[in-house]
Write a protein that holds these residues in place. Structure first.
Motif, short mmCIF file in Angstrom:
data_model
loop_
_atom_site.label_atom_id
_atom_site.label_comp_id
_atom_site.label_asym_id
_atom_site.label_seq_id
_atom_site.Cartn_x
_atom_site.Cartn_y
_atom_site.Cartn_z
N GLY A 114 -9.03 -3.65 -16.76
CA GLY A 114 -8.66 -2.63 -15.73
C GLY A 114 -8.29 -3.16 -14.43
O GLY A 114 -7.75 -2.10 -13.58
N TRP A 115 -8.48 -4.49 -13.78
CA TRP A 115 -7.84 -4.73 -12.57
C TRP A 115 -6.70 -5.20 -12.92
O TRP A 115 -6.59 -6.38 -12.72
CB TRP A 115 -9.00 -5.75 -12.13
CG TRP A 115 -10.51 -5.34 -11.77
CD1 TRP A 115 -11.27 -4.63 -12.79
CD2 TRP A 115 -11.21 -5.38 -10.63
NE1 TRP A 115 -12.31 -4.50 -12.01
CE2 TRP A 115 -12.37 -4.83 -10.73
CE3 TRP A 115 -10.58 -5.88 -9.22
CZ2 TRP A 115 -13.23 -4.86 -9.79
CZ3 TRP A 115 -11.77 -5.72 -8.26
CH2 TRP A 115 -13.19 -5.18 -8.58
N ARG A 116 -5.81 -4.17 -12.79
CA ARG A 116 -4.28 -4.71 -13.16
C ARG A 116 -3.44 -5.19 -11.96
O ARG A 116 -3.78 -4.72 -10.94
CB ARG A 116 -3.93 -3.58 -13.94
CG ARG A 116 -4.22 -3.17 -15.29
CD ARG A 116 -3.28 -2.14 -15.85
NE ARG A 116 -3.78 -1.93 -17.38
CZ ARG A 116 -4.85 -0.84 -17.54
NH1 ARG A 116 -5.63 -0.12 -16.43
NH2 ARG A 116 -5.39 -0.55 -18.42
N GLY A 117 -2.75 -6.36 -12.45
CA GLY A 117 -1.89 -6.80 -11.32
C GLY A 117 -1.21 -8.09 -12.16
O GLY A 117 -1.01 -8.08 -13.21
N GLY A 160 -2.42 -11.08 -8.86
CA GLY A 160 -1.57 -11.13 -7.67
C GLY A 160 -0.89 -9.64 -7.67
O GLY A 160 -0.98 -8.68 -8.28
N PRO A 161 -0.06 -9.58 -6.54
CA PRO A 161 0.37 -8.08 -5.99
C PRO A 161 1.90 -7.82 -6.81
O PRO A 161 2.17 -6.74 -6.72
CB PRO A 161 0.59 -8.28 -4.84
CG PRO A 161 0.59 -9.57 -4.48
CD PRO A 161 0.09 -10.55 -5.39
N GLU A 162 2.40 -8.99 -7.53
CA GLU A 162 3.86 -8.66 -7.96
C GLU A 162 3.87 -7.75 -8.88
O GLU A 162 5.10 -7.06 -8.85
CB GLU A 162 4.24 -10.05 -8.40
CG GLU A 162 3.54 -10.64 -9.70
CD GLU A 162 2.43 -11.63 -9.54
OE1 GLU A 162 1.96 -12.32 -10.35
OE2 GLU A 162 1.81 -11.64 -8.16
N ALA A 163 3.10 -7.53 -9.86
CA ALA A 163 3.30 -6.26 -10.94
C ALA A 163 3.45 -5.16 -10.30
O ALA A 163 4.48 -4.30 -10.50
CB ALA A 163 2.43 -6.55 -11.93
N ALA A 185 11.21 -11.57 -2.15
CA ALA A 185 10.43 -11.52 -1.02
C ALA A 185 9.11 -11.88 -1.32
O ALA A 185 8.26 -12.43 -0.61
CB ALA A 185 10.45 -10.08 -0.56
N LEU A 186 8.51 -11.55 -2.47
CA LEU A 186 7.09 -11.74 -2.96
C LEU A 186 6.96 -13.29 -3.12
O LEU A 186 6.07 -13.78 -2.68
CB LEU A 186 6.91 -11.11 -4.38
CG LEU A 186 6.35 -9.61 -4.34
CD1 LEU A 186 6.61 -9.04 -5.77
CD2 LEU A 186 5.04 -9.60 -3.95
N VAL A 204 7.58 -5.16 0.79
CA VAL A 204 6.84 -6.13 0.49
C VAL A 204 5.96 -6.73 1.83
O VAL A 204 4.68 -6.74 1.62
CB VAL A 204 7.54 -7.46 -0.18
CG1 VAL A 204 6.54 -8.54 -0.27
CG2 VAL A 204 8.38 -6.99 -1.58
N TRP A 205 6.57 -6.86 2.88
CA TRP A 205 5.70 -7.27 4.10
C TRP A 205 4.68 -6.17 4.33
O TRP A 205 3.60 -6.54 4.72
CB TRP A 205 6.73 -7.40 5.34
CG TRP A 205 6.14 -7.70 6.34
CD1 TRP A 205 5.56 -8.99 7.02
CD2 TRP A 205 5.55 -6.72 7.49
NE1 TRP A 205 5.10 -8.90 8.09
CE2 TRP A 205 4.92 -7.58 8.38
CE3 TRP A 205 5.64 -5.41 7.35
CZ2 TRP A 205 4.43 -6.95 9.56
CZ3 TRP A 205 5.23 -4.71 8.67
CH2 TRP A 205 4.64 -5.47 9.51
#
Length: 427
Positions: free
Chosen positions: A344-347, A133-136, A174-175, A28-29
């Motif tokens: 389509g900008w998935r996250g 967000g980056p979590e997915a 961590a996220l 994640v880091w």
């Protein structure tokens, strides 16, 4: 020797759990570090390069409003083209976080055939300014890696089949730097805690293993951040002052958060229908998403990006931004995030929605004159309650931003947000 086999396997399992958590935290880091470097390259170095070229080609236009507006359109449309072509060529797209959680809980695994391609698919929309967000994407990659490890260690015992669940817990911890949320969400099978089944707490032995994964993830993530910088994440707010004026404003602030949540749901339903009508045309969908981003980002610059670093900026400068711009940014970003995902900008949607709540809260702090942190906590919790519909999970998640002393305020606002039913048309 046979009597020692089980204790040895248990000790090996705990060691692997700690290492798994640490690897997930380090991953994640590293992802955040690469994302930060990529954003700087695209949005800083790229802006300077394009400005220099434009200055030579059309110096008069470069110094005017057209020159200022050109860069977001250039980057977001280029990003839409890249994202659409990548999905079209590879057939790989980031899955929704709830889908990842559901698969892990149902099957105990997450397939790892395309982890490299999935990592790129998760990174591309973030680099080009996507309001996601980056979590997915990150959680899916780490779940796949942990499944791969579990498959290779399964002969040591059945416990190693739990590696995928452990990886998800470590990744979410961590996220969000929210250990309790990271522990609970995968057990529910849903990122918002709204799975079909109730959360069943594991036995003490497994709970200890899960706690080891959480500690390993936080240790690696925060340790690498302190040594090398990066890591991003939401800032921490100080404790709010709560007096009679703040209590009087709780319901109006929660109502504003609920209205923003309804905008999120309305945009999600409308953009999903529009994207479905376009059929399998990933390039066209992603270009529309890029165009929406460019328009919103030109008018309201804080509507771009996931929201972590922008939260730091808003905390320091909200008075100079003004109430109208902050409230407008909150509603526009709440609408923009599901539109990005559907085109389509998935996250993920958690970081942008939290940022929407922060903007909304600071905007109403300027309007009301009451404590700013209280306004931010109430608006954010109510907005998240309207989106997640699970007040307890909202509070567990928001511990990454607010101190435990704000639990009563946040729980009350989140309960209001979750209790007010969505209009039938938005369900």
């Amino acid at each position: 020797m046979g009597a020692l086999t089980k204790p040895i396997n248990r000790a090996l399992f705990v060691a692997c759990v700690v290492v798994t958590g640490a690897v997930a935290g380090a991953f994640v880091w590293a992802f955040f570090f690469l994302m930060d470097a990529g954003l700087s390259f695209v949005w800083n170095d790229g802006r300077l390069a394009l400005s220099a070229w434009f200055e030579r080609a059309a110096p008069g236009l470069a110094r005017g409003p057209f020159g200022v507006a050109l860069f977001p359109f250039a980057v977001c449309l280029l990003g839409g083209l890249a994202i659409g072509l990548y999905e079209k060529k590879t057939g790989v797209a980031t899955e929704d976080l709830n889908a990842v959680m559901a698969k892990v809980k149902e099957t105990g695994r997450y397939e790892y055939d395309n982890l490299g391609k999935l990592s790129i698919a998760a990174l591309l929309p973030l680099l080009f300014g996507g309001s996601i967000g980056p979590e997915a994407g990150l959680t899916g990659v780490i779940a796949g890696l942990c499944t791969w490890v579990g498959d290779r260690l399964r002969h040591f015992g059945a416990d190693f089949r739990a590696m995928t669940m452990l990886g998800c817990q470590a990744a979410l911890t961590a996220l969000f730097t929210a250990p309790l949320y990271g522990f609970a969400a995968p057990l529910s099978g849903s990122a918002d805690g709204a799975g079909d089944e109730e959360i069943v707490l594991p036995k003490a032995q497994k709970a200890f293993a899960y706690a080891c994964a959480v500690v390993g993830a936080l240790g690696a993530f925060m340790g690498l951040g302190s040594l090398f910088g990066g890591g991003m994440g939401m800032p921490r707010f100080e404790a709010a002052h709560v007096g009679a004026a703040e209590i009087a404003w709780l319901v109006p602030l929660a109502a504003a958060g609920v209205a923003c949540g309804w905008v999120f749901h309305a945009s999600g339903k409308a953009s999903a229908a529009a994207a479905a009508n376009m059929g399998k045309r990933p390039v066209a969908r992603a270009l529309i998403g890029g165009l929406l981003l460019a328009i919103c980002g030109t008018v309201l610059p804080y509507s771009l990006f996931a929201g972590e670093s922008q939260t730091h900026m808003v905390m320091e400068t909200y008075a100079s931004i003004g109430a109208a711009a902050l409230i407008a940014t909150a509603f526009v970003k709440a609408a923009l995030t599901p539109a990005c995902i559907n085109f389509g900008w998935r996250g993920g949607h958690f970081f942008p929605i939290i940022f929407s709540g922060v903007c909304l809260g600071f905007g109403f702090a300027l309007v009301s004159g009451v404590d700013a942190v209280f306004c931010v906590a109430a608006c954010t919790a109510a907005l998240m309650g309207a989106v997640m519909r699970q007040p307890v999970m909202v509070v567990l998640l928001l511990f990454m931003c607010f101190p435990p002393s704000g639990i009563v305020c946040m729980l009350a606002a989140a309960a209001i947000g979750a209790a007010i039913p969505l209009p039938k048309v938005l369900r």
